[in-house]
Design a protein around this motif. Structure first.
Motif: not given
Length: 53
Positions: A13-15, A18-23, A30, A32-33
């Motif tokens: 689930r890590v993009c 951007c390195g953020r967790l995806r929903e 993603c 987030n980005c």
């Protein structure tokens, strides 16, 4: 004995952009980005045509 809780590995689930967790897990952009995300096509998503230009 059953132990509850969430899975220990959220790596899928890590993009990668951007390195953020995806929903949501799985393919798709993603949240987030906007990058293709894990399992996606690798292409940047395109903005919908709003007909204003």
């Amino acid at each position: 004995m059953d132990e509850g809780g969430e899975s220990a590995c959220w790596l899928e689930r890590v993009c990668p952009e951007c390195g953020r967790l995806r929903e949501r897990p799985g393919p798709g952009p993603c949240e987030n980005c906007g990058a293709g995300g894990t399992g996606g096509t690798g292409e940047e998503p395109t903005a919908p045509d709003r007909g204003d230009g």
